[in-house]
Scaffold this motif. Structure first.
Motif, PDB file in Angstrom:
ATOM      1  N   HIS A 229       0.821  -1.381   0.070  1.00  0.00           N
ATOM      2  CA  HIS A 229       0.142   0.071  -0.117  1.00  0.00           C
ATOM      3  C   HIS A 229       0.840   1.169   0.157  1.00  0.00           C
ATOM      4  O   HIS A 229       0.356   2.182  -0.453  1.00  0.00           O
TER       5      HIS A 229
ATOM      6  N   VAL B  46      -5.166   6.226   2.380  1.00  0.00           N
ATOM      7  CA  VAL B  46      -4.408   4.816   2.539  1.00  0.00           C
ATOM      8  C   VAL B  46      -3.275   5.354   3.574  1.00  0.00           C
ATOM      9  O   VAL B  46      -2.689   4.253   4.280  1.00  0.00           O
ATOM     10  N   LEU B 108     -10.091   0.714  11.545  1.00  0.00           N
ATOM     11  CA  LEU B 108      -9.685   0.125  10.238  1.00  0.00           C
ATOM     12  C   LEU B 108     -10.545  -0.055   9.273  1.00  0.00           C
ATOM     13  O   LEU B 108     -10.817  -0.105   8.331  1.00  0.00           O
ATOM     14  N   ASN B 111     -12.063   2.977   7.910  1.00  0.00           N
ATOM     15  CA  ASN B 111     -11.292   3.108   6.828  1.00  0.00           C
ATOM     16  C   ASN B 111     -11.362   2.393   5.275  1.00  0.00           C
ATOM     17  O   ASN B 111     -11.521   3.075   4.479  1.00  0.00           O
ATOM     18  N   CYS B 115     -13.019   3.996   2.116  1.00  0.00           N
ATOM     19  CA  CYS B 115     -11.941   4.113   0.873  1.00  0.00           C
ATOM     20  C   CYS B 115     -12.690   3.116  -0.207  1.00  0.00           C
ATOM     21  O   CYS B 115     -12.319   3.433  -1.330  1.00  0.00           O
ATOM     22  N   ARG B 119     -13.837   4.704  -3.938  1.00  0.00           N
ATOM     23  CA  ARG B 119     -13.012   4.290  -5.019  1.00  0.00           C
ATOM     24  C   ARG B 119     -14.061   3.458  -5.902  1.00  0.00           C
ATOM     25  O   ARG B 119     -13.760   2.769  -6.806  1.00  0.00           O
ATOM     26  N   PHE B 129     -10.037  -5.442  -5.850  1.00  0.00           N
ATOM     27  CA  PHE B 129      -9.838  -4.587  -4.715  1.00  0.00           C
ATOM     28  C   PHE B 129     -11.126  -4.479  -3.762  1.00  0.00           C
ATOM     29  O   PHE B 129     -10.900  -4.362  -2.692  1.00  0.00           O
ATOM     30  N   HIS B 133     -11.078  -5.957   0.174  1.00  0.00           N
ATOM     31  CA  HIS B 133     -11.577  -4.754   1.232  1.00  0.00           C
ATOM     32  C   HIS B 133     -12.583  -5.235   2.017  1.00  0.00           C
ATOM     33  O   HIS B 133     -12.806  -5.270   3.161  1.00  0.00           O
TER      34      HIS B 133
HETATM   35  C1  HEM Z   1      -5.528  -8.408   1.138  1.00  0.00           C
HETATM   36  C2  HEM Z   1      -5.709  -7.121   1.469  1.00  0.00           C
HETATM   37  C3  HEM Z   1      -5.589  -5.987   0.682  1.00  0.00           C
HETATM   38  C4  HEM Z   1      -5.344  -5.709  -0.568  1.00  0.00           C
HETATM   39  C5  HEM Z   1      -5.017  -6.842  -1.520  1.00  0.00           C
HETATM   40  C6  HEM Z   1      -5.563  -4.278  -0.740  1.00  0.00           C
HETATM   41  C7  HEM Z   1      -5.564  -4.001  -2.075  1.00  0.00           C
HETATM   42  C8  HEM Z   1      -5.577  -2.704  -2.544  1.00  0.00           C
HETATM   43  C9  HEM Z   1      -5.622  -2.200  -3.760  1.00  0.00           C
HETATM   44  C10 HEM Z   1      -5.002  -2.819  -5.000  1.00  0.00           C
HETATM   45  C11 HEM Z   1      -5.937  -0.826  -3.550  1.00  0.00           C
HETATM   46  C12 HEM Z   1      -5.809   0.098  -4.680  1.00  0.00           C
HETATM   47  C13 HEM Z   1      -7.158   0.416  -5.338  1.00  0.00           C
HETATM   48  C14 HEM Z   1      -7.222   1.096  -6.483  1.00  0.00           C
HETATM   49  O1  HEM Z   1      -6.029   1.477  -7.050  1.00  0.00           O
HETATM   50  O2  HEM Z   1      -8.336   1.221  -7.025  1.00  0.00           O
HETATM   51  C15 HEM Z   1      -5.945  -0.398  -2.323  1.00  0.00           C
HETATM   52  C16 HEM Z   1      -6.254   0.607  -1.708  1.00  0.00           C
HETATM   53  C17 HEM Z   1      -6.586   1.009  -0.477  1.00  0.00           C
HETATM   54  N1  HEM Z   1      -6.569  -0.073   0.720  1.00  0.00           N
HETATM   55 FE1  HEM Z   1      -6.308  -1.744   0.319  1.00  0.00          FE
HETATM   56  N2  HEM Z   1      -5.874  -3.857   0.195  1.00  0.00           N
HETATM   57  C18 HEM Z   1      -6.037  -4.968   1.263  1.00  0.00           C
HETATM   58  C19 HEM Z   1      -6.368  -4.623   2.573  1.00  0.00           C
HETATM   59  C20 HEM Z   1      -6.565  -3.225   3.235  1.00  0.00           C
HETATM   60  C21 HEM Z   1      -6.665  -3.068   4.438  1.00  0.00           C
HETATM   61  C22 HEM Z   1      -6.645  -4.069   5.333  1.00  0.00           C
HETATM   62  C23 HEM Z   1      -6.653  -1.986   4.544  1.00  0.00           C
HETATM   63  C24 HEM Z   1      -6.947  -1.285   5.919  1.00  0.00           C
HETATM   64  C25 HEM Z   1      -7.275  -0.314   6.263  1.00  0.00           C
HETATM   65  C26 HEM Z   1      -6.684  -1.133   3.071  1.00  0.00           C
HETATM   66  C27 HEM Z   1      -6.752   0.280   2.808  1.00  0.00           C
HETATM   67  C28 HEM Z   1      -6.690   0.756   1.859  1.00  0.00           C
HETATM   68  C29 HEM Z   1      -7.083   2.021   1.402  1.00  0.00           C
HETATM   69  C30 HEM Z   1      -7.428   2.954   2.415  1.00  0.00           C
HETATM   70  C31 HEM Z   1      -6.904   2.072  -0.100  1.00  0.00           C
HETATM   71  C32 HEM Z   1      -7.329   3.403  -0.657  1.00  0.00           C
HETATM   72  C33 HEM Z   1      -5.989   4.057  -1.588  1.00  0.00           C
HETATM   73  C34 HEM Z   1      -6.570   5.298  -1.963  1.00  0.00           C
HETATM   74  O3  HEM Z   1      -7.747   5.692  -1.625  1.00  0.00           O
HETATM   75  O4  HEM Z   1      -5.808   5.860  -2.769  1.00  0.00           O
HETATM   76  N3  HEM Z   1      -6.391  -2.371   2.282  1.00  0.00           N
HETATM   77  N4  HEM Z   1      -5.889  -1.576  -1.338  1.00  0.00           N
END
Ligand code: HEM
Lengths: 282, 624
Positions: A229, B46, B108, B111, B115, B119, B129, B133
């Protein structure tokens, strides 16, 4: 000489061959080094197979067996990657890594012991195999991060991104390579953790009980989750590209230490005696 | 543009900055104030995710370094009062169920939800994604359901008995361990409990005394292995799964080096006792009930035999003292605490006490006449010296430190003075003189020359004695034989190479002491690796409303489910093995958690394997 010693030596020779290949680039030496590594991988795999036949159970019921399998997976993942990318010097360190793991195995008690009832499950098989593949990938990412950090000050920045050989990855792009390898390994780690939880539910009645081993596997998972991330965060924090790459590479080094702590080191925690998952405490 | 490029190559999925901005603008347009927009931004970022995860990592580390959920006494004992109180106040003694950790998880969740909403786009590529989440949220919600509605406990059921309750373990308000009884809406009957053990396994363990190091050796036959960190090499040459040490008496030569006779004692035609008597070792047999003692006495000449026989009746206990080099020698009768001066010298002796069996703690009257000795105090020019003088070990003083080395003290007559009521002495000497002397109440009743295989009656008893064999040089031939094909008492024949050359010997698994190499520095033990359990199976029957509603043989990894309860095989009675430890769990959150697991698995596979593949394909199509 025992097969384990032969395997260790072949890993060593393979490593040397990779170094030679780095200095004296020719098609022949390229295939020789890869061939040697494949040979040591096959030897290592033979050890795993032999052990599994001798013991009569899947060969990861104690630390010795797991380490032998871990070394084997590391070589395997590296070989796969070499067919996709031109890795150059990584092979030298990858075979040293396998060798070290295998060497560490030789220091363990290798007595064949009957498998305890909780380990008799197909979930255990998937759980260990996925985990080990994940760990192995992280091991390779660890190696590429080291190379990136070590070579960074010496690599010129002016050249364009694409290498001349197409598949060839330039040393200064090793941070991106690390990312790709972690991205490849992360699903395995996730699957390993979830199959572990499902198995724990079947065997002990609870999918998650904050057992030290479980907690540390969560820490490991979180560490790589953070790594995946942070590229989204760092640019927003006005951290320049080069600094961000260095930070991420260092993070990978730390994360790999955590991996090994989860795997081996945590046996030394004071809470380890309470754990249901510690090897060798049967 | 620089940033965009980097994101593309590094992020899980390249983020298109302009896209993000559009969404942001849409959101901020809806919100009335910049302030609430800021809160929303904060929850979506993030950055927050990364920070929360990092705090969780720290919390997890603390939760494994500090022992969790122990009683207050254990904390105080381990960490001291101050730290123990600190842990209690900050809930570091139960990190994972603390308020602050729950707060982290809630944050968490918030959040993740915000998010994901922010998105959210209805494109197929977003599947991973969203799934990953949402899966985390599902797992956390399932966890909350477990904590609120789930129960977990255990009960030990004896074979043939039933149980309709179970116990849960809690740490009570006082910080002590407590059990709470919970009723079950049905009854569990344990019809049968099977505990199956693995065949015992054995291991050869070496021990190097000088290094205080032990090591489990490879049990492979014929493999010469070096013991790490030492110069010893070990080869296992043979293995017997159920071995027995047979000791067969043999005669090694015709010169009397270790004379022995095989004596049979008959009681009215039947053999009442038989065995070897060794002149230089165990040379007597005692029958307490009959007050009978048989002794085998080997003497070096015919004269000595005669002398010995002659002194049987006359002999009194005496102490002989001789000073070497001076030709002085003197005999004294047994008279305790009386000081005897040794004429012509500065020495005097005093007898302090006597025993009939040295080292025996019983009173003298009860001791068998096995090893008679007198304790003597010597006074001389260099002060007093006390020593034990043994009737049967004449040279004892030579082998032990003594102040007055030149003073030779012996004693005799104790053994014959304190004879059993009936004593049979079998005398023999090299020239062939062999007689049996029958003694009753210290008086010789009969002297007969003896021959092999002839019975001689022992007067006033109903016993007869016979010497049935004579070995001038008695020895044991040790032979290890196989008792059965089963694993009984396994033994290995081991060859050890060390500083004193090659030595080989059998090492038995029932020998609790080490078998030592000749230098007494290297020992081997062949020991069981501990009994391990192969299976434990409980045949359970569930009774609900007096009817059997379910039946199953459960084992580890294979539980029984009924009415939302799951019954696991968890332990067994470690001593007698006749109760079964059952774990009883109810967790209504399971379907939620498992859907989370599924979503997470599929999500990560999608993001990291399917999506890149699809992108490549799309890119190629776009190029065409
Ligand atoms: C297996 C677990 C996870 C994977 C594979 C994952 C994957 C991703 C991916 C691919 C994105 C980008 C989405 C995009 O570009 O459209 C993203 C964004 C994000 N992830 Fe995760 N995520 C995981 C777990 C979590 C967890 C546990 C959190 C905890 C809070 C989290 C918080 C976020 C946030 C806040 C974003 C937003 C990014 C933004 O707004 O720029 N993610 N995640």
């Amino acid at each position: 000489m025992s097969i384990i010693n032969i395997t260790l030596i072949v890993y060593m020779i393979a490593s040397v061959a990779y170094i030679v290949r780095e200095i004296w680039r020719s098609g022949a030496i390229k295939w020789i080094s890869l061939g040697l590594l494949i040979l040591s991988f096959c030897l290592n795999l033979t050890m795993v197979a032999k052990r599994s036949i001798e013991a009569g159970h899947p060969p990861f019921s104690n630390l010795y067996e797991s380490l032998v399998f871990y070394a084997c997976c590391t070589a395997f993942i590296y070989i796969i990657f070499e067919f996709v990318y031109n890795f150059r010097i990584v092979g030298a360190l990858a075979s040293v890594l396998s060798m070290l793991i295998l060497f560490y195995a030789t220091l363990q008690d290798d007595t064949i012991r009957p498998i305890m009832p909780a380990l008799k499950s197909n979930w255990m098989l998937i759980h260990v195999v996925t985990y080990m593949l994940g760990y192995a990938a992280f091991g390779i990412a660890f190696v590429t991060s080291i190379i990136f950090l070590v070579t960074k000050p010496f690599v010129k920045k002016t050249k364009d991104d694409t290498g001349s050989e197409g598949k060839e990855i330039l040393l200064r792009n090793f941070d991106k390579l690390s990312y790709k390898i972690v991205a490849f390994g992360f699903p395995f780690l996730t699957l390993g953790m979830i199959t572990g939880a499902v198995w724990a539910k079947k065997a002990w009645g609870d999918y998650w009980s904050w057992d030290p081993k479980e907690t540390w596997s969560l820490i490991t998972w979180l560490a790589y989750l953070v790594y995946l991330h942070t590229p989204l965060v760092l640019p927003k924090m006005n951290i320049n590209k080069s600094k961000a790459s260095v930070m991420l590479s260092i993070w990978l080094l730390v994360a790999f230490v955590i991996v090994n702590f989860t795997f081996i080191g945590m046996n030394y925690l004071p809470s380890a005696s309470d754990s249901a998952h510690i090897y060798g405490s049967q | 543009m620089e940033n965009v490029k980097q994101n593309k190559s590094q992020a899980v999925v390249g983020i298109k900055k302009d896209n993000t901005k559009q969404v942001n603008q849409g959101q901020s347009g809806k919100s009335e104030r910049g302030n609430s927009n800021k809160v929303w931004q904060f929850f979506c970022s993030v950055k927050l995710a990364v920070v929360i995860i990092l705090i969780m990592v720290v919390a997890c580390i603390l939760g494994t370094v500090i022992l969790q959920e122990k009683t207050i006494d254990e904390y105080t004992a381990r960490y001291g009062y101050g730290l123990a109180t600190f842990f209690k106040v900050t809930q570091l003694n139960n990190v994972f169920h603390s308020y602050w950790f729950s707060f982290l998880l809630v944050l968490l969740c918030a959040n993740l939800i915000s998010c994901t909403i922010k998105r959210w786009r209805n494109t197929f590529l977003q599947t991973g994604f969203i799934l990953t989440h949402l899966s985390i949220i599902l797992i956390l919600v399932g966890g909350v359901v477990k904590l609120q509605l789930g129960i977990k406990g255990g009960v030990n059921v004896y074979e043939g008995k039933t149980a309709n309750y179970f116990l849960t373990q809690i740490i009570n308000r006082k910080g002590a361990l407590d059990y709470v009884k919970k009723d079950l809406p049905f009854t569990i009957a344990l019809d049968d409990f099977i505990l199956e053990k693995n065949e015992p396994k054995f291991q050869l363990v070496s021990y190097v005394k000088s290094k205080d190091k032990s090591k489990v050796l490879d049990s492979k036959l014929g493999k010469r292995q070096r013991v790490p960190g030492s110069n010893y090499k070990v080869t296992i040459k043979d293995y017997i799964s159920d071995a027995e040490l047979k000791q067969e008496p043999i005669n090694t030569s015709d010169t009397p080096e270790n004379p022995a006779i095989f004596v049979k004692l008959f009681g009215s035609e039947k053999v009442a006792a038989e065995g070897w008597l060794l002149a230089y070792d165990r040379n007597y047999y005692e029958d307490k009930k009959q007050n009978l003692r048989i002794e085998y006495i080997w003497l070096s000449s015919q004269e000595e035999v005669e002398k010995a026989i002659n002194s049987i009746e006359t002999s009194n206990t005496k102490l002989s003292v001789a000073v070497s080099g001076k030709g002085v020698s003197q005999d004294y009768p047994l008279d305790l605490n009386k000081v005897f001066k040794l004429e012509g010298t500065d020495f005097s002796v005093k007898m302090l006490q006597y025993v009939l069996n040295y080292g025996d703690r019983r009173p003298v009257e009860q001791q068998p006449t096995d090893n008679p000795a007198i304790q003597v105090e010597i006074n001389g020019p260099e002060g007093p010296e006390t020593r034990w003088v043994f009737e049967k070990f004449l040279d004892w003083d030579k082998m032990h430190p003594a102040k007055y080395k030149n003073l030779k003290i012996t004693c005799s007559g104790l053994a014959s003075t304190y004879m059993a009521k009936n004593t049979v002495r079998i005398y023999q000497s090299p020239e062939g003189k062999q007689v049996i002397v029958f003694i009753k109440d210290k008086h010789i009743t009969e002297i007969v020359p003896w021959e092999l295989e002839k019975k001689y009656a022992i007067a006033t008893t109903d016993r007869q004695v016979m010497v049935s064999n004579y070995f001038p040089s008695f020895d044991f031939k040790k032979e290890v034989v196989k008792k059965s094909d089963q694993i009984g008492t396994p033994a290995v024949f081991v060859e050890v190479e060390g500083p004193n050359g090659k030595v080989s010997d059998w090492v038995f698994s029932d020998n609790q002491y080490a078998t030592w190499y000749t230098d007494n520095n290297f020992g081997l033990v062949y020991e069981p690796t501990g009994e391990s359990v192969k299976h434990f199976i409980s045949h359970l029957r569930i009774i609900d409303n007096e009817q059997t509603v379910a039946e199953k043989a459960i084992k580890v990894n294979d539980p029984l489910k009924y009415k939302g309860y799951v019954i696991y095989q968890s332990s067994y009675d470690p001593e007698a093995g006749n109760y079964s430890g059952l774990q009883i769990v109810k967790d209504p959150g399971i379907p939620i958690v498992y859907s989370g697991f599924g979503a997470l698995c599929f999500g990560v596979i999608f993001i990291f394997y399917i999506k890149p593949f699809l992108r490549k394909k799309l890119k190629k199509e776009a190029e065409v």
